[in-house]
Design an enzyme around this catalytic site. Sequence first.
Site, PDB file in Angstrom:
ATOM      1  N   CYS A 155       2.181  33.297  45.527  1.00  0.00           N
ATOM      2  CA  CYS A 155       2.853  32.686  44.373  1.00  0.00           C
ATOM      3  C   CYS A 155       4.287  32.298  44.724  1.00  0.00           C
ATOM      4  O   CYS A 155       5.061  33.133  45.219  1.00  0.00           O
ATOM      5  CB  CYS A 155       2.844  33.657  43.196  1.00  0.00           C
ATOM      6  SG  CYS A 155       3.648  33.030  41.705  1.00  0.00           S
ATOM      7  N   CYS A 187      11.019  36.848  39.169  1.00  0.00           N
ATOM      8  CA  CYS A 187       9.904  37.776  38.988  1.00  0.00           C
ATOM      9  C   CYS A 187      10.089  38.955  39.940  1.00  0.00           C
ATOM     10  O   CYS A 187      10.680  38.812  41.019  1.00  0.00           O
ATOM     11  CB  CYS A 187       8.577  37.065  39.280  1.00  0.00           C
ATOM     12  SG  CYS A 187       7.103  38.011  38.822  1.00  0.00           S
ATOM     13  N   CYS A 240      -0.311  25.755  39.004  1.00  0.00           N
ATOM     14  CA  CYS A 240      -0.315  27.216  38.902  1.00  0.00           C
ATOM     15  C   CYS A 240       0.233  27.844  40.179  1.00  0.00           C
ATOM     16  O   CYS A 240      -0.189  27.526  41.288  1.00  0.00           O
ATOM     17  CB  CYS A 240      -1.749  27.677  38.653  1.00  0.00           C
ATOM     18  SG  CYS A 240      -1.923  29.446  38.442  1.00  0.00           S
ATOM     19  N   CYS A 294       3.898  38.537  44.361  1.00  0.00           N
ATOM     20  CA  CYS A 294       2.530  38.193  44.750  1.00  0.00           C
ATOM     21  C   CYS A 294       2.614  37.205  45.918  1.00  0.00           C
ATOM     22  O   CYS A 294       3.344  36.214  45.852  1.00  0.00           O
ATOM     23  CB  CYS A 294       1.775  37.581  43.576  1.00  0.00           C
ATOM     24  SG  CYS A 294       1.584  38.732  42.192  1.00  0.00           S
ATOM     25  N   CYS A 346       2.711  25.704  29.251  1.00  0.00           N
ATOM     26  CA  CYS A 346       2.826  26.914  30.077  1.00  0.00           C
ATOM     27  C   CYS A 346       4.281  27.365  30.060  1.00  0.00           C
ATOM     28  O   CYS A 346       5.154  26.678  30.597  1.00  0.00           O
ATOM     29  CB  CYS A 346       2.356  26.616  31.500  1.00  0.00           C
ATOM     30  SG  CYS A 346       2.432  28.041  32.609  1.00  0.00           S
ATOM     31  N   GLU A 373      11.490  27.053  34.663  1.00  0.00           N
ATOM     32  CA  GLU A 373      10.637  25.882  34.567  1.00  0.00           C
ATOM     33  C   GLU A 373       9.525  26.114  33.548  1.00  0.00           C
ATOM     34  O   GLU A 373       9.069  27.242  33.338  1.00  0.00           O
ATOM     35  CB  GLU A 373      10.038  25.535  35.938  1.00  0.00           C
ATOM     36  CG  GLU A 373      11.086  25.055  36.929  1.00  0.00           C
ATOM     37  CD  GLU A 373      10.504  24.486  38.204  1.00  0.00           C
ATOM     38  OE1 GLU A 373      11.035  23.467  38.689  1.00  0.00           O
ATOM     39  OE2 GLU A 373       9.513  25.058  38.717  1.00  0.00           O
TER      40      GLU A 373
END
Length: 409
Positions: free
Chosen positions: A150, A143, A381, A147, A136, A123
């Site tokens: 997230c 990933c 975010c 985290c 962005c 994305e």
Amino acid sequence: MSVSYDLRPIGATSLLRPAKMDETKASLIGLSRAEMASALQEIGVPERQTRMRVSQLWHWLYVRGVSNFDDMFNISKDMREKMKKHFSIARPEIVEEQISRDGTRKWLLRFPARGAGKPVEVEMVYIPEEGRGTLCMSSQVGCTLTCSFCHTGTQKLVRNLTAEEILGQLLIARDRLGDFPDKDTPDGAIVPAEGRKITNIVMMGMGEPLYNFEAVKKALLIASDGEGLSLSKRRITLSTSGVVPGIFKTGEEIGVMLAISLHAVRDELRDILVPINKKYPLAELLDACRAYPGLSNAKRITFEYVMLKDVNDSLDDARGLIKLLKGIPAKINLIPFNPWPGSNYQCSDWEQIERFADLINQAGYASPIRTPRGRDILAACGQLKSQSERLRKSERLKLEAMMIAGHGD
């Protein structure tokens, strides 16, 4: 709302229909000039011509933004056919485009498998603001960092994106926003930089950029090349969760602005929120920031701090943040937590965020509160994620066998 992909750029004349990325052909996107020259020589272009050809291609790819060799009208038809046979300059495929109520756009992009077993998806988000537009971009499919606040961290790493795929995000966003010149725009009348819809890019999408350093470096150096896409390095920001060995290299070899996903001022809390802290604790991270090449009041480091209710938002945390960053030219972005399905955190109360910001501002640090954008389409975010997963070896072999037999798509 979701909208289907219209191949005509917004506010621009449509070029020929762009081809999809083809991993059977070498891509010219993402190559340095020297690599592009070598690639041309390998298909028989005389060495004495390569400098001219590279210059032509660079202009068409990064100034004009063409994605089809047939649009390169000052290159002979025979040469265009030769390049078309051997090379690709295709864009990623847009699977879905969503437009938020606030004007934020999110694209789901599809790339070739390249070892993942099947095509992969990432994305990318465009945030329009008064006087600027920020793209962005993602550096990985999934990933590794997990985290805890997230959404992206809940998706296992599938693979790194190539330099071509990172640049492809910028190119197709400029296509969609009409940010390249029209096909018939004459030389010397190219749209000026100040007229751009994309003025800034941030490597803050899916993935940890410093775990894909070489591809990110190649892509950002091309994005900032003055004879092509021509984005100022002061308008390019790379965000890391704290991969300490890559921080100095970023300043030395790429020279862009740096952002640190900080989110806590104590190691014991940051170990939970940002688990890479167990490998590179706060003292090491802050030392690396102090040594960042070019660091000054004119080139400050941005520290990102997500506001989590009753977790990291006390005034003692604010005082700890001021103490932690002492002596570092810094800006502190306070990010109201953006919820996602299954998250275990809540956003801090707005009054508490303002008290936190006031305390930091009084200490002399710029501490803007980031306005949440695109929450209704999970584009804010920490909310980005795709459904891509790496297939097991047995599944990959089965899929490949089906495709060879002509039964797969």
